[in-house]
Design an enzyme around this catalytic site. Structure first.
Site, PDB file in Angstrom:
ATOM      1  N   GLY A   1      35.047  32.791  41.920  1.00 17.01           N
ATOM      2  CA  GLY A   1      34.855  34.226  41.710  1.00 17.01           C
ATOM      3  C   GLY A   1      36.025  34.814  40.967  1.00 17.01           C
TER       4      GLY A   1
ATOM      5  N   GLY B   1      38.320  37.776  40.666  1.00 15.01           N
ATOM      6  CA  GLY B   1      38.670  38.951  41.452  1.00 15.01           C
ATOM      7  C   GLY B   1      39.533  39.898  40.659  1.00 15.01           C
TER       8      GLY B   1
ATOM      9  N   VAL C   1      39.397  32.822  41.352  1.00 11.14           N
ATOM     10  CA  VAL C   1      39.475  31.917  42.501  1.00 11.14           C
ATOM     11  C   VAL C   1      38.746  30.626  42.124  1.00 11.14           C
ATOM     12  CG1 VAL C   1      38.888  31.602  44.930  1.00 11.14           C
ATOM     13  CG2 VAL C   1      39.533  33.855  44.096  1.00 11.14           C
TER      14      VAL C   1
ATOM     15  N   ASP D   1      40.335  46.506  53.064  1.00 12.26           N
ATOM     16  CA  ASP D   1      39.338  46.283  52.011  1.00 12.26           C
ATOM     17  C   ASP D   1      38.201  45.411  52.531  1.00 12.26           C
ATOM     18  OD1 ASP D   1      38.133  46.580  49.564  1.00 12.26           O
ATOM     19  OD2 ASP D   1      39.294  45.013  48.583  1.00 12.26           O
TER      20      ASP D   1
END
Ligand SMILES: Nc1ncnc2c1ncn2[C@@H]1O[C@H](COP(=O)(O)OP(=O)(O)O)[C@@H](O)[C@H]1O
Ligand SMILES: [Mg+2]
Lengths: 306, 394
Positions: free
Chosen positions: A16, A18, A23, A140
């Protein structure tokens, strides 16, 4: 000293992208295990490694010592110099099969069973209670930052915004992705651990709905969407230190939560409302949420079954 | 809204004034260790590991400690394994406990203590949520056991005396920067660990010390000094580039682990539960800071150091006892961890350090605590023969 990240960890796939970097899924050539590599490029200008990186990594290392089942494992940290001006800090995590967002998307109709949701919620709250009792707020929480193993174990991840509380530390105003942001943050009032509980409430609802509960397009719009469900809070609960006035919003009455989350049972609805409480001081804490009858119910049920 | 941007830099405007004003050692540090450039042996990994509990057991341990009544007992066990270093675990009664024999009262202690600790944490502004106060305290108690080092060994070519000169210099820089007290304790802790973890030449020791202070500031402070200001303070012996490289080396060497439970927090907490007078607290803070200069103190846990500093402070000042004061002290005293032997040993170290403080080359702490704002504690006549108060001659 130089940790040869690239040699020990062999990239397999990109997981992913980010906010801070990509990542990767990688294989640890020593153990054969899969890991997730999260690299942060830091411009080491005048002052070396930025404070935020130093604190985040220190916080993660601290959390690591507890080895909590519902917090993602940080296995290693490596810093490599790319150039005079740039250092790459790589966090090596255990690899977890998917995040909650993917998990929810992959679930076939009609969605997760109520027992599954209860189990996920219990684990989520356990992880959160652990963080909160260690002076850490996540700040978050959202489905993308909650990982779920193939065995269904929940692991909190992405502590990019997490803060360890200390008396003389100022709080940054921008936290939490808009849809999971609590009213006090939207109103730019002060905030603390109850922030995470609000986000958890939103996620709780989302597990049933399989789509987010409040999808605002701006801060004000987000608040409007929230009040359509929980009603406009009374004047005396409106924080005094904020610029946005209560009169900007229509006088809405609370609506039954079952209108928005149809499959939820009565206890669940009760707990959800305690999490989606406007006043952060009246919002339920993670520890108390775990003691809510919504969870006790299941234990007695399973005891009866067996 | 709250202040933003921790990265805001505070230029070191008036530093040079203060540097020259007082205390020569600040600039002479580089001379103190000589120009020898020999490699230090690295401490082996296993030594550092002994202070830690196996990861699988840690979490279980925590849970069992939270549920049981014998919270304090649990820590007793821990402390024994960590400070085995030659001391017999035979309780020596320094003070009448007051609680012994009174079983009904003893049973009350956990809840009473819990209440007092929660209040104290709140008063010290260390918590934001009362619900988690006790958990936090237990967390502090548990994590602090990882903060002591397994032995007092220093790398070759690096003696306790050189270490003291370096620490004394850091104390001065710290004061000049107007940093928080926590920052100093963290910096020295990082230094103690780095010395055992990374290879550093004698010529680079000062740089290492400065980097530890810089990293501690990054963790604790809102305003940071400029790197160039730090280089200036070291007479430009090292370049900015060298400093930043050392920073990376230290972070990697410590595996980015900057966690630390400061003995100062324990001192303030215990003092608050014990309703100590301002003077007792200042004296204890002075004694606690002296412990930073003593290489022997690195093996003790923060809570033990704090407890010993308070005990000694009370002994030195000999304030007339009041019934409420004694009761509060007894309650606070149950926070104390480890055997009386350990406590006594720390008190002896501190007493002899305090007796010599004024005449030593490393006297930054002595000067810092000699002023009106610290109630002149370092000059208290009782400190001159504090050792004899403990019934020993040094
Ligand atoms: N340990 C992990 N195992 C598997 N996937 C992960 C892991 N950590 C993160 N991810 C995936 O990568 C995405 C981004 O990682 P995250 O830590 O949230 O970084 P960012 O701060 O950039 O959002 C996550 O949403 C998740 O899908
Ligand atoms: Mg994320």
């Amino acid at each position: 000293m130089a940790h040869a990240t690239s040699i020990q960890y062999e990239p397999v796939a990109e997981i992913g992208g980010g906010a801070y970097g990509t990542v990767y899924k990688a294989r640890d050539t020593e153990s054969g295990q899969f890991v997730a590599l999260k690299s942060v490029r830091v411009q080491t200008d005048q002052n070396g490694l930025p404070i935020s990186t130093v604190r985040e990594v220190a916080l993660l290392k601290r959390m690591e010592q507890f080895d909590h089942p519902n917090v993602v494992r940080l296995m290693d940290v490596c810093a490599t110099t790319r150039s005079d001006q740039e250092t790459k800090v790589t966090l090596v995590f255990e690899h977890v099969d998917q995040d909650l967002k993917t998990y929810l998307e992959k679930t076939p109709s009609p969605g997760l069973s109520p027992e599954r949701i209860k189990d996920l919620m219990r684990q989520l709250l356990c992880g959160l209670a652990f963080l909160h009792s260690n002076r850490v707020m996540h700040r978050d929480l959202k489905p993308e930052n909650i990982l779920v193993t193939s065995q269904g174990q929940v692991k909190l991840a992405d502590f990019g915004l997490a803060k360890i509380h200390s008396c003389h530390m100022a709080l940054t105003p921008v936290v939490v992705t808009l849809w999971y942001r609590p009213p006090e943050v939207l109103l730019q009032s002060s905030y603390a651990t109850p922030v995470d509980i609000w986000s958890t409430g939103c996620i709780f609802a989302e597990m049933f709905r399989r789509k987010p509960l409040f999808c605002g397009e701006s801060e004000v719009d987000q608040l409007g969407k929230i009040f359509e469900v929980i009603g406009l809070p009374p004047e005396e609960e409106w924080p005094t230190d904020v610029t946005l006035s209560r009169t900007n919003f229509p006088p809405l009455m609370p609506r039954p939560i079952a209108d928005f989350v149809p499959e939820i049972n009565e206890q669940g609805a009760q707990l959800l409302m305690k999490m989606l409480t406007f006043d952060p001081l009246k919002r339920i804490s993670a520890l108390n949420a775990l003691e809510h009858s919504y969870f006790q119910d299941e234990e007695t049920l399973t005891q009866k079954k067996s | 809204m709250a202040r933003t941007g921790f990265c805001d830099s505070k230029p070191l405007l008036d530093l040079h004034k203060k540097v020259d004003e007082r205390r020569a050692p600040l600039r002479t540090w580089a001379n103190a260790c000589g120009p020898i450039d020999r490699r230090q042996p690295i401490a082996d990994e296993s030594r550092m590991a002994t202070g830690k509990v196996e990861p699988e057991h840690r979490w279980e341990r925590r849970l069992s400690m939270q549920t049981s009544e014998g919270i304090i007992m649990g820590f007793h066990e821990d402390s024994r394994t960590h400070t085995a270093d030659g001391c017999v675990d035979e309780p020596v009664l320094l003070y009448p406990h007051g609680l012994q024999g009174l079983h009904s009262l003893q049973a009350l202690v956990p809840s009473l203590l819990r209440h007092e600790v929660e209040m104290a944490l709140e008063k010290l502004n260390l918590i934001w949520d009362r619900t988690f106060a006790w958990d936090m305290f237990l967390d502090m108690m548990r994590t602090q056991t990882w903060n002591s080092l397994p032995n007092t060994d220093l790398p070759r070519h690096f003696t306790d005396a050189t270490r003291a000169v370096l620490v004394d210099w850091l104390i001065q820089v710290h004061e000049m920067m107007h940093f928080q007290e926590e920052t100093l304790y963290l910096a020295i802790h990082l230094l103690n660990r780095s010395l055992r973890k990374i290879q550093v030449t004698t010529a680079n020791l000062q740089l290492l010390g400065m980097v530890c202070l810089f990293l501690a500031a990054k963790k604790e402070e809102c305003l940071l000094p400029e790197v160039s200001g730090l280089c200036y303070l070291m007479d430009h012996t090292y370049t900015k580039h060298q400093l930043l490289r050392m920073e990376r080396k230290v972070l990697c060497g410590l595996k980015f682990d900057l966690s630390f439970t400061s003995p100062l927090h324990f001192l303030l907490l215990v003092a608050s539960v014990a309703h100590c007078s301002a003077k007792v607290v200042w004296m204890a803070r002075y004694l606690l800071e002296l412990s930073l200069l003593e290489g022997q103190c690195v093996v003790f846990q923060p809570v033990q150091l704090a407890g010993a500093a308070l005990c000694l402070s009370r002994q030195v000042l000999q304030e007339p006892p009041t019934p409420e004061g004694e009761a509060a002290w007894c309650l606070a005293y149950s926070i104390h961890v480890g055997s009386e032997t350990v406590l006594l040993r720390i008190m002896q170290i501190l007493a002899s350090a305090a007796a010599r403080a004024h005449s030593r080359e490393t006297c930054a702490t002595f000067i810092k605590f000699s002023g009106l704002e610290t109630m002149h504690v370092s000059g208290h006549p009782g400190l001159k023969n504090a050792s004899s108060l403990l019934g020993i001659c040094t």
